[in-house]
Design a protein around this motif. Structure first.
Motif, PDB file in Angstrom:
ATOM      1  N   MET A   1       0.838  -1.205   0.000  1.00 46.59           N
ATOM      2  CA  MET A   1       0.000   0.000   0.000  1.00 46.59           C
ATOM      3  C   MET A   1       0.869   1.250   0.000  1.00 46.59           C
ATOM      4  SD  MET A   1      -2.926  -0.857   2.838  1.00 46.59           S
ATOM      5  CE  MET A   1      -1.766  -1.697   3.940  1.00 46.59           C
ATOM      6  N   ASN A   2       0.493   2.222  -0.777  1.00 46.91           N
ATOM      7  CA  ASN A   2       1.158   3.509  -0.690  1.00 46.91           C
ATOM      8  C   ASN A   2       0.397   4.395   0.299  1.00 46.91           C
ATOM      9  OD1 ASN A   2      -1.099   4.611  -2.068  1.00 46.91           O
ATOM     10  ND2 ASN A   2      -0.115   4.287  -4.061  1.00 46.91           N
ATOM     11  N   LEU A   3       0.928   5.597   0.551  1.00 48.95           N
ATOM     12  CA  LEU A   3       0.335   6.477   1.553  1.00 48.95           C
ATOM     13  C   LEU A   3      -1.102   6.835   1.206  1.00 48.95           C
ATOM     14  CD1 LEU A   3       0.535   8.252   4.065  1.00 48.95           C
ATOM     15  CD2 LEU A   3       1.547  10.047   2.629  1.00 48.95           C
ATOM     16  N   LYS A   4      -1.369   7.111  -0.061  1.00 44.43           N
ATOM     17  CA  LYS A   4      -2.722   7.488  -0.467  1.00 44.43           C
ATOM     18  C   LYS A   4      -3.717   6.377  -0.160  1.00 44.43           C
ATOM     19  CE  LYS A   4      -5.338   9.266  -4.437  1.00 44.43           C
ATOM     20  NZ  LYS A   4      -5.263   9.683  -5.868  1.00 44.43           N
ATOM     21  N   GLU A   5      -3.331   5.128  -0.396  1.00 43.72           N
ATOM     22  CA  GLU A   5      -4.219   3.999  -0.126  1.00 43.72           C
ATOM     23  C   GLU A   5      -4.460   3.842   1.376  1.00 43.72           C
ATOM     24  OE1 GLU A   5      -3.297   0.906  -3.783  1.00 43.72           O
ATOM     25  OE2 GLU A   5      -1.770   1.148  -2.195  1.00 43.72           O
ATOM     26  N   ARG A   6      -3.416   4.061   2.162  1.00 47.95           N
ATOM     27  CA  ARG A   6      -3.585   3.956   3.611  1.00 47.95           C
ATOM     28  C   ARG A   6      -4.498   5.058   4.139  1.00 47.95           C
ATOM     29  NH1 ARG A   6       2.058   2.616   3.129  1.00 47.95           N
ATOM     30  NH2 ARG A   6       2.756   4.668   3.876  1.00 47.95           N
ATOM     31  N   ILE A   7      -4.301   6.269   3.639  1.00 49.72           N
ATOM     32  CA  ILE A   7      -5.161   7.379   4.058  1.00 49.72           C
ATOM     33  C   ILE A   7      -6.613   7.114   3.677  1.00 49.72           C
ATOM     34  CG2 ILE A   7      -5.742   9.795   3.534  1.00 49.72           C
ATOM     35  CD1 ILE A   7      -2.765  10.408   3.577  1.00 49.72           C
ATOM     36  N   LYS A   8      -6.816   6.606   2.494  1.00 47.85           N
ATOM     37  CA  LYS A   8      -8.185   6.303   2.054  1.00 47.85           C
ATOM     38  C   LYS A   8      -8.843   5.284   2.976  1.00 47.85           C
ATOM     39  CE  LYS A   8     -10.906   4.640  -1.889  1.00 47.85           C
ATOM     40  NZ  LYS A   8     -10.868   4.122  -3.289  1.00 47.85           N
ATOM     41  N   ALA A   9      -8.092   4.256   3.377  1.00 48.57           N
ATOM     42  CA  ALA A   9      -8.645   3.221   4.250  1.00 48.57           C
ATOM     43  C   ALA A   9      -9.027   3.809   5.608  1.00 48.57           C
ATOM     44  CB  ALA A   9      -7.633   2.088   4.426  1.00 48.57           C
ATOM     45  N   PHE A  10      -8.172   4.673   6.163  1.00 54.08           N
ATOM     46  CA  PHE A  10      -8.482   5.267   7.467  1.00 54.08           C
ATOM     47  C   PHE A  10      -9.622   6.270   7.365  1.00 54.08           C
ATOM     48  CE2 PHE A  10      -4.237   3.716   8.789  1.00 54.08           C
ATOM     49  CZ  PHE A  10      -4.613   3.111   9.984  1.00 54.08           C
ATOM     50  N   ASP A  11      -9.723   6.968   6.259  1.00 53.09           N
ATOM     51  CA  ASP A  11     -10.860   7.863   6.045  1.00 53.09           C
ATOM     52  C   ASP A  11     -12.169   7.062   6.041  1.00 53.09           C
ATOM     53  OD1 ASP A  11     -11.918  10.617   4.986  1.00 53.09           O
ATOM     54  OD2 ASP A  11     -12.724   9.126   3.600  1.00 53.09           O
ATOM     55  N   GLN A  12     -12.157   5.908   5.381  1.00 52.55           N
ATOM     56  CA  GLN A  12     -13.347   5.060   5.364  1.00 52.55           C
ATOM     57  C   GLN A  12     -13.649   4.507   6.755  1.00 52.55           C
ATOM     58  OE1 GLN A  12     -12.217   2.247   2.289  1.00 52.55           O
ATOM     59  NE2 GLN A  12     -13.331   3.391   0.716  1.00 52.55           N
ATOM     60  N   LEU A  13     -12.589   4.223   7.536  1.00 48.25           N
ATOM     61  CA  LEU A  13     -12.798   3.759   8.908  1.00 48.25           C
ATOM     62  C   LEU A  13     -13.471   4.851   9.734  1.00 48.25           C
ATOM     63  CD1 LEU A  13     -12.412   1.742  11.216  1.00 48.25           C
ATOM     64  CD2 LEU A  13     -10.130   2.722  11.578  1.00 48.25           C
ATOM     65  N   GLY A  14     -13.046   6.098   9.555  1.00 46.96           N
ATOM     66  CA  GLY A  14     -13.678   7.201  10.270  1.00 46.96           C
ATOM     67  C   GLY A  14     -15.155   7.312   9.941  1.00 46.96           C
ATOM     68  N   THR A  15     -15.484   7.176   8.671  1.00 45.83           N
ATOM     69  CA  THR A  15     -16.885   7.224   8.243  1.00 45.83           C
ATOM     70  C   THR A  15     -17.679   6.075   8.861  1.00 45.83           C
ATOM     71  OG1 THR A  15     -16.254   8.267   6.153  1.00 45.83           O
ATOM     72  CG2 THR A  15     -18.422   7.206   6.244  1.00 45.83           C
ATOM     73  N   GLU A  16     -17.085   4.880   8.884  1.00 46.55           N
ATOM     74  CA  GLU A  16     -17.754   3.712   9.450  1.00 46.55           C
ATOM     75  C   GLU A  16     -18.002   3.886  10.944  1.00 46.55           C
ATOM     76  OE1 GLU A  16     -19.490   0.035  10.121  1.00 46.55           O
ATOM     77  OE2 GLU A  16     -19.214   1.166   8.271  1.00 46.55           O
ATOM     78  N   LEU A  17     -17.033   4.425  11.658  1.00 44.78           N
ATOM     79  CA  LEU A  17     -17.204   4.633  13.098  1.00 44.78           C
ATOM     80  C   LEU A  17     -18.308   5.643  13.379  1.00 44.78           C
ATOM     81  CD1 LEU A  17     -13.488   4.699  14.293  1.00 44.78           C
ATOM     82  CD2 LEU A  17     -15.187   2.927  14.777  1.00 44.78           C
ATOM     83  N   GLU A  18     -18.356   6.714  12.600  1.00 49.98           N
ATOM     84  CA  GLU A  18     -19.415   7.707  12.778  1.00 49.98           C
ATOM     85  C   GLU A  18     -20.773   7.077  12.520  1.00 49.98           C
ATOM     86  OE1 GLU A  18     -18.215  10.756  10.113  1.00 49.98           O
ATOM     87  OE2 GLU A  18     -16.806  11.693  11.530  1.00 49.98           O
ATOM     88  N   SER A  19     -20.849   6.223  11.502  1.00 56.56           N
ATOM     89  CA  SER A  19     -22.100   5.536  11.191  1.00 56.56           C
ATOM     90  C   SER A  19     -22.503   4.591  12.320  1.00 56.56           C
ATOM     91  CB  SER A  19     -21.946   4.751   9.878  1.00 56.56           C
ATOM     92  OG  SER A  19     -23.086   3.974   9.614  1.00 56.56           O
TER      93      SER A  19
END
Length: 344
Positions: A1-19
């Motif tokens: 994974m490059n940095l962009k892919e890791r950031i995208k995954a954590f951004d999606q985790l943030g959205t999931e936690l809020e949900s």
């Protein structure tokens, strides 16, 4: 994974936690509700209210724009996966206190090996499983243990001053960050508004005052009247519902009364005790001291800087913001991400 892919995954985790936080409030059978109940049964300090606060704050940090801003200085180097295993010894004083280390290690492309505190064995593994569902490539990079750490290349350890000596002896051969006891203080001017004092109450009572970012001592101008302060924090009386908190409060109150301590102020859930030198007050107690010369206070704080995490006041951190640090506000003021980049 490059940095962009890791950031995208954590951004999606943030959205999931809020949900999940939103759904858990409406669905008593939601898995997050079960987690909150089990975490509280495991550790009576982890009330549902404060554990939800911790999850909500961390979810707010997991935002693509914030993550990019945080990592921008090191983005070129972080585009690669490291081959280092970074061990983490986590405290258990507040919910998910090891979250930032977990995030930092993984966003830097390293493998995370975490030794869980017996007080907090459920929350970060839960977040990790959600992250792995979003990005399965993280599975091989996350390992938790309640016992000995596996073979590591570097270490981040958090504990008391006593445990830090042990950590330094045992892990001194590795690149390391070793954190010790810290406390936070507030410097009042005497003209604070009721709203500012209410927000100060949040800095004092969040997580029952158990975090290094919680205010444990107040410096107030000579003659400061604490009546308005007590009136402003009345809404934090909910801490009385926690048996562990009240046991500490009542124990300390009894000891102080038996010893006929002077300078005590009390509102039935918080004791204010005058203490000129100490910073670290017991649970249910807030130390205070008066000053005539603010420069002397500033000098004292500077002299004790190695023991202080946050300074709140008109010239410091805003009232009410100690427990919502930004990604680049590091524990012990040591840049964790910079340390991890040096391992690449």
């Amino acid at each position: 994974m490059n940095l962009k892919e890791r950031i995208k995954a954590f951004d999606q985790l943030g959205t999931e936690l809020e949900s999940q936080l939103a759904k858990a409030g409406d669905d008593g059978m939601h898995p997050l509700n079960d987690l909150l109940i089990r975490a509280y049964h495991q550790n009576g300090w982890f009330s549902e209210r404060f554990t939800k606060d911790a999850i909500a704050h961390n979810a707010d940090l997991l935002n693509e724009e914030k993550l990019e801003q945080w990592t921008a200085e090191y983005s070129d180097m972080l585009n690669y996966n490291g081959d280092r295993v970074v061990g983490t010894i986590m405290a258990g004083n507040i919910p998910m206190v090891g979250f930032h280390d977990w995030l930092s290690i993984l966003i830097a492309g390293h493998s995370f090996a975490g030794k869980l505190s017996h007080k907090d064995k459920l929350l970060l593994p839960y977040l990790s499983e959600l992250l792995i569902e979003i990005e399965p490539r993280f599975r091989e990079r996350i390992h938790f243990t309640a016992d000995r750490l596996p073979q590591i290349d570097a270490i981040i350890a958090t504990g008391s001053d006593n445990s830090a000596r042990y950590f330094e002896h045992y892990f001194g051969k590795y690149p390391n960050i070793i954190r010790k006891n810290r406390n936070s203080v507030a410097v009042l001017e005497g003209d604070e508004t009721k709203e500012e004092l209410e927000r100060l109450g949040r800095d004092i009572f969040q997580y029952y005052g158990l975090g290094c970012r919680n205010i444990s001592k107040i410096y107030a101008p000579e003659g400061f009247n604490f009546d308005e302060f007590f009136e402003s924090i009345v809404d934090f009386g909910f801490v009385q519902q926690n048996t562990k908190y009240m046991n500490n409060y009542e124990y300390n109150r009894t000891i102080y009364l038996l010893n006929k301590e002077e300078g005590l102020l009390d509102n039935n859930f918080l004791i204010l005790k005058r203490n000129e030198g100490a910073l670290s007050s017991p649970v249910g107690v807030l130390y205070y001291d008066f000053y005539n010369d603010k420069e002397k206070v500033e000098k004292e704080i500077k002299q004790k800087s190695e023991s202080i995490q946050c300074v709140v006041g008109k010239e410091g951190i805003n009232f009410g913001e100690t427990q919502i640090p930004k990604l680049w506000e590091y524990a012990d003021n040591v840049n964790t991400l910079k340390f991890l980049v040096t391992l690449l």
